[in-house]
Design a protein around this motif. Structure first.
Motif, PDB file in Angstrom:
ATOM      1  N   ARG A  59     -17.195  30.705  67.731  1.00 11.88           N
ATOM      2  CA  ARG A  59     -18.634  30.590  67.425  1.00 11.88           C
ATOM      3  C   ARG A  59     -19.459  31.531  68.304  1.00 11.88           C
ATOM      4  NH1 ARG A  59     -17.358  24.790  66.591  1.00 11.88           N
ATOM      5  NH2 ARG A  59     -17.248  24.616  64.328  1.00 11.88           N
ATOM      6  N   GLU A  93     -10.978  22.094  61.378  1.00 10.94           N
ATOM      7  CA  GLU A  93     -12.297  22.680  61.582  1.00 10.94           C
ATOM      8  C   GLU A  93     -12.323  24.158  61.194  1.00 10.94           C
ATOM      9  OE1 GLU A  93     -15.572  22.810  65.151  1.00 10.94           O
ATOM     10  OE2 GLU A  93     -14.158  21.127  65.101  1.00 10.94           O
ATOM     11  N   ASP A  97     -14.557  25.909  57.817  1.00 12.48           N
ATOM     12  CA  ASP A  97     -15.687  26.782  58.129  1.00 12.48           C
ATOM     13  C   ASP A  97     -15.491  28.122  57.406  1.00 12.48           C
ATOM     14  OD1 ASP A  97     -17.378  28.750  59.399  1.00 12.48           O
ATOM     15  OD2 ASP A  97     -17.615  27.359  61.080  1.00 12.48           O
TER      16      ASP A  97
END
Length: 154
Positions: A59, A93, A97
């Motif tokens: 991120r 996850e 994404d």
């Protein structure tokens, strides 16, 4: 030998991609790094110590990367059993994404469990490999993974 500012023909054809190794065991990280150093595939190696650190790193890279599209890893090698966030939770996850879902993820674990294998594939793993017992086998498998997954995506 190329001048420091020149790029070799090989680097133009196959620019270095990043392999991100996610493993909480420092000895396993060192072993993987040493094995990958011997490969004939141009790559960089980065590390994360668990699934939470992996997601934080990815991120942060999205936010800080000025390259469009961002220069995300070409391959993630992911251990299953880690503190804070397990490999399976990180895999779920990652694959949910859209920024990260296309990154190939290899589950690299000491587990030989069919349950772990099935769960890994159900969460989106591209491959499930039980860690080999010898350095030569580790080297062989990791170099094959680097060639297979990094060169096919360039």
């Amino acid at each position: 030998m190329t001048h420091p500012m020149e790029v070799s023909i090989e680097e133009k054809r196959f620019p270095p991609r990043t392999i991100l190794i996610v493993d909480d065991d420092p000895d396993d990280r060192l072993l993987a790094e040493e094995a990958l150093t011997s490969c004939q595939t141009p790559h960089l190696v980065r590390f994360a110590v668990d699934g939470a650190a992996l997601m934080e790193s990815l991120r942060e890279q999205l936010v800080n990367d000025s390259v469009e599209p961002p220069s995300l890893p070409g391959l993630i090698i992911l251990d299953l059993n880690m503190p804070r966030m397990s490999g399976l939770d990180a895999l779920k996850e990652l694959k949910s994404d859209p920024h990260f879902s296309s990154i190939p993820v290899i589950v690299w674990t000491t587990s030989h469990s069919d349950t772990d294998r099935e769960a890994s594939y159900a969460c989106g793993a591209n491959c499930f490999i039980s860690k080999p017992n010898t350095y030569g086998d580790v080297q062989h498998v990791l170099c094959d993974l680097a060639r297979t997954w990094l060169l096919q995506s360039t």
